[in-house]
Design an enzyme around this catalytic site. Structure first.
Site, PDB file in Angstrom:
ATOM      1  N   ASN A   1       0.531  -8.630   5.783  1.00  0.00           N
ATOM      2  CA  ASN A   1       1.570  -8.114   4.898  1.00  0.00           C
ATOM      3  C   ASN A   1       2.256  -9.302   4.216  1.00  0.00           C
ATOM      4  O   ASN A   1       3.076  -9.989   4.828  1.00  0.00           O
ATOM      5  CB  ASN A   1       2.584  -7.296   5.707  1.00  0.00           C
ATOM      6  CG  ASN A   1       3.668  -6.692   4.835  1.00  0.00           C
ATOM      7  OD1 ASN A   1       3.810  -7.024   3.662  1.00  0.00           O
ATOM      8  ND2 ASN A   1       4.454  -5.788   5.418  1.00  0.00           N
TER       9      ASN A   1
ATOM     10  N   CYS B   1       9.874  -5.141  -0.013  1.00  0.00           N
ATOM     11  CA  CYS B   1       8.479  -5.301  -0.428  1.00  0.00           C
ATOM     12  C   CYS B   1       8.165  -4.659  -1.774  1.00  0.00           C
ATOM     13  O   CYS B   1       7.125  -4.942  -2.365  1.00  0.00           O
ATOM     14  CB  CYS B   1       7.556  -4.718   0.642  1.00  0.00           C
ATOM     15  SG  CYS B   1       7.732  -5.507   2.254  1.00  0.00           S
TER      16      CYS B   1
ATOM     17  N   HIS C   1       0.744  -0.888  -1.513  1.00  0.00           N
ATOM     18  CA  HIS C   1       1.308  -2.018  -0.775  1.00  0.00           C
ATOM     19  C   HIS C   1       0.797  -2.040   0.663  1.00  0.00           C
ATOM     20  O   HIS C   1       0.936  -1.055   1.398  1.00  0.00           O
ATOM     21  CB  HIS C   1       2.833  -1.943  -0.787  1.00  0.00           C
ATOM     22  CG  HIS C   1       3.497  -2.825   0.225  1.00  0.00           C
ATOM     23  ND1 HIS C   1       3.221  -4.177   0.323  1.00  0.00           N
ATOM     24  CD2 HIS C   1       4.405  -2.554   1.200  1.00  0.00           C
ATOM     25  CE1 HIS C   1       3.943  -4.694   1.306  1.00  0.00           C
ATOM     26  NE2 HIS C   1       4.658  -3.723   1.852  1.00  0.00           N
TER      27      HIS C   1
ATOM     28  N   HIS D   1      14.807   5.315  -6.127  1.00  0.00           N
ATOM     29  CA  HIS D   1      15.747   4.710  -5.168  1.00  0.00           C
ATOM     30  C   HIS D   1      16.386   5.818  -4.335  1.00  0.00           C
ATOM     31  O   HIS D   1      17.025   6.723  -4.870  1.00  0.00           O
ATOM     32  CB  HIS D   1      16.817   3.923  -5.918  1.00  0.00           C
ATOM     33  CG  HIS D   1      17.438   2.821  -5.103  1.00  0.00           C
ATOM     34  ND1 HIS D   1      17.953   3.022  -3.839  1.00  0.00           N
ATOM     35  CD2 HIS D   1      17.617   1.509  -5.368  1.00  0.00           C
ATOM     36  CE1 HIS D   1      18.421   1.879  -3.370  1.00  0.00           C
ATOM     37  NE2 HIS D   1      18.226   0.941  -4.281  1.00  0.00           N
TER      38      HIS D   1
ATOM     39  N   HIS E   1      -8.528   2.963 -10.134  1.00  0.00           N
ATOM     40  CA  HIS E   1      -8.194   2.006  -9.076  1.00  0.00           C
ATOM     41  C   HIS E   1      -6.765   2.234  -8.607  1.00  0.00           C
ATOM     42  O   HIS E   1      -5.869   2.456  -9.421  1.00  0.00           O
ATOM     43  CB  HIS E   1      -8.346   0.565  -9.576  1.00  0.00           C
ATOM     44  CG  HIS E   1      -9.649   0.301 -10.262  1.00  0.00           C
ATOM     45  ND1 HIS E   1     -10.822   0.072  -9.575  1.00  0.00           N
ATOM     46  CD2 HIS E   1      -9.976   0.258 -11.582  1.00  0.00           C
ATOM     47  CE1 HIS E   1     -11.805  -0.117 -10.443  1.00  0.00           C
ATOM     48  NE2 HIS E   1     -11.316  -0.002 -11.658  1.00  0.00           N
TER      49      HIS E   1
END
Length: 505
Positions: free
Chosen positions: A427, A227, A394, A306, A390
């Site tokens: 989602n 995602c 996700h 990562h 703002h």
């Protein structure tokens, strides 16, 4: 409420107001400390320097005003030329478009459960578990699914999967091109990300073929990146634009559900069935300075984190076969702590790049007190509301949004775009950030100069951020076309989503 209680509440209010202004004054003082400290020096210098002193200085060095002006002008021209030649090219977001499916593809909770029962794949316990997920996920009754989900019995084929991604990608791109008026032959970079569906020819090749893009285009298809791949696609396009003068980059973010329906009874693999929904977005970036005036945003920063070197992080979201050899996406019990650690790492690296000096100073003082002086202090979490107007998080799930809201001390107003996107569209994987930004635009919240933070996380495990600055005030009533999926119903939002307890796997 009694009289004494009323008096007490009235006495507390002024202190709260004073505290607010004290904090604002502190931030202003620290952020402008350099300028404030130079002010007394400047005043003292001017007080001791007269016009006669300046004239004597010129005569002493036998300089004429004309010669000094010419030398200064030539030096300024050389420095300006060097600066513009060596500086990185600014990247702008010309516009973006989110795909809104046809109402015939609407999936209610009741219809989802009906299809699950008709599939004859699930036990009674499994069906009850799915029903609980749907009730507690924070979803409304108007999310969307691909056409294959409406078949009875359910049949997933490559042809139907291609039809799904073509509908979403081409629908979003068509709207974007119509809105911007950009000639497809001017697009020099194409990045498409879709985690679970990677056909041959690739998704990027499908776009090139449909729109007859030029032969020397730099095209990429990103698969298996979860995602958070939408921000990765933006980051890749940004890097490519640095070396491609006067070019456009088209970024397409989507996900495919048709071939990824899990028909087994493993609870940890059932959640994705219930959460993922149909959606996609197309984004047009440019480094043309002539397009700055009509662009919406400037890309200020991208930051990728990562955690895949850690085995627990790597395996917390993984596609695999269950005990009955049925393929699905397994979410481990470690997902929430892994996600929390990845987000913490990302915002720790992002903080020094975006936070005002006042917040960084408070963080350092707290860190020194806890780590060096061994003081019993609560860890200071920087106020990211000082850096951004703002925030788009996700919309991966209700639980993650709750944790981020609590840990970053965000307000319901800041969380509204993410929560309403989860409620209305579900989602939609990597494209959810763009539905959230579209929500803020439809509400008329985006003003010139506003700073925007997009943060996404996904398998790997990865957490990525993108920082934008609004180049103009976005007036939703003047937007061309139907690129904003919220416009025809924005007055219905926000809605109240009932609070429920989380469900365990």
């Amino acid at each position: 409420m009694g009289i004494s209680e009323k008096k007490q509440s009235l006495e507390i209010k002024p202190d709260g107001v004073r505290l607010k202004y004290v904090k604002l004054g502190y931030h202003y003082l620290i952020s402008n400390a350099m300028y404030i400290s130079l002010l007394p020096i400047l005043i003292l210098s001017l007080a001791h320097l007269s016009i006669e002193d300046l004239v004597q200085l010129f005569h002493h060095h036998q300089l004429s005003l004309v010669s000094v002006t010419l030398v200064c002008t030539a030096l300024a021209f050389c420095l300006a030329t060097l600066y513009f030649a060596l500086r990185p090219r600014d990247v702008y977001l010309l516009d973006f478009s989110c795909f809104k499916p046809d109402p015939s593809l609407t999936v209610t909770r009741e219809f989802f459960m009906k299809q699950s029962i008709l599939s004859n794949s699930f036990s009674e316990e499994t069906l009850a578990f799915q029903r609980k997920i749907l009730e507690r996920a924070g979803y409304g009754q108007k999310t969307y699914a691909p056409e294959a989900a409406f078949d009875n019995p359910l049949t997933a084929t490559m042809a139907k999967a291609r039809k799904e991604v073509e509908m979403v990608m081409f629908g979003a791109i068509d709207q974007l091109l119509a809105k911007t008026g950009v000639n497809v032959r001017d697009i020099g970079i194409l990045v498409v990300n879709c985690s679970l569906f990677n056909p041959t020819p690739s998704l990027s090749a499908m776009v090139v073929n449909r729109y007859k893009l030029r032969g020397n285009i730099l095209s990429y298809s990103l698969g298996g990146m979860g995602c958070s791949a939408g921000i990765i696609a933006i980051d890749l396009a940004n890097r490519l634009l640095k070396d491609q003068p006067k070019s456009y980059a088209l970024v397409v973010s989507t996900e495919s559900m048709t071939l990824n329906w899990y028909g087994g009874n493993n609870r940890s693999m059932l959640i994705t069935n219930c959460l993922f929904r149909l959606g996609g977005a197309a984004i047009l970036l440019t480094n043309r300075s002539s397009d700055r005036r009509r662009s919406k945003y400037q890309l200020m920063q991208t930051l990728r984190t990562h955690k895949g070197a850690d085995d627990k992080s790597f395996k917390c979201v993984i596609q695999k076969e269950d005990e009955d050899k049925k393929v699905g996406i397994m979410l481990s019990r470690d997902l929430m702590p892994v996600a929390g650690e990845a987000i913490k790492t990302n915002i720790t690296l992002l903080g020094p790049l975006v936070l005002p000096l006042s917040e960084q100073l408070l963080f350092v003082v707290n860190l020194v007190g806890r780590k060096i002086l061994k003081m019993k202090l609560k860890q200071y979490v920087p106020d990211f509301k000082q850096a951004f107007e703002h925030i788009c998080i996700h919309a991966g799930g209700r639980g993650v949004l709750d944790e981020i809201e609590k840990n970053l001390a965000l307000t319901p107003w800041h969380m509204e775009p993410s929560r309403m996107t989860l409620y209305r569209f579900g989602n939609t994987s990597s494209s959810s950030l763009w539905y959230e930004l579209a929500y803020s635009e439809a509400k008329g919240r985006i003003k010139k100069g506003d700073r925007l933070w997009q943060i996404a996380f996904g398998s790997g495990f990865k957490c990525n951020s993108a920082v934008w600055r609004a180049l103009r005030t976005v007036d939703p009533t003047k937007e061309k076309g139907k690129c904003n999926p919220w416009m025809d119903e924005i007055d219905e939002f926000p809605v109240q989503v009932p609070e429920v307890s989380p469900i365990s796997i």
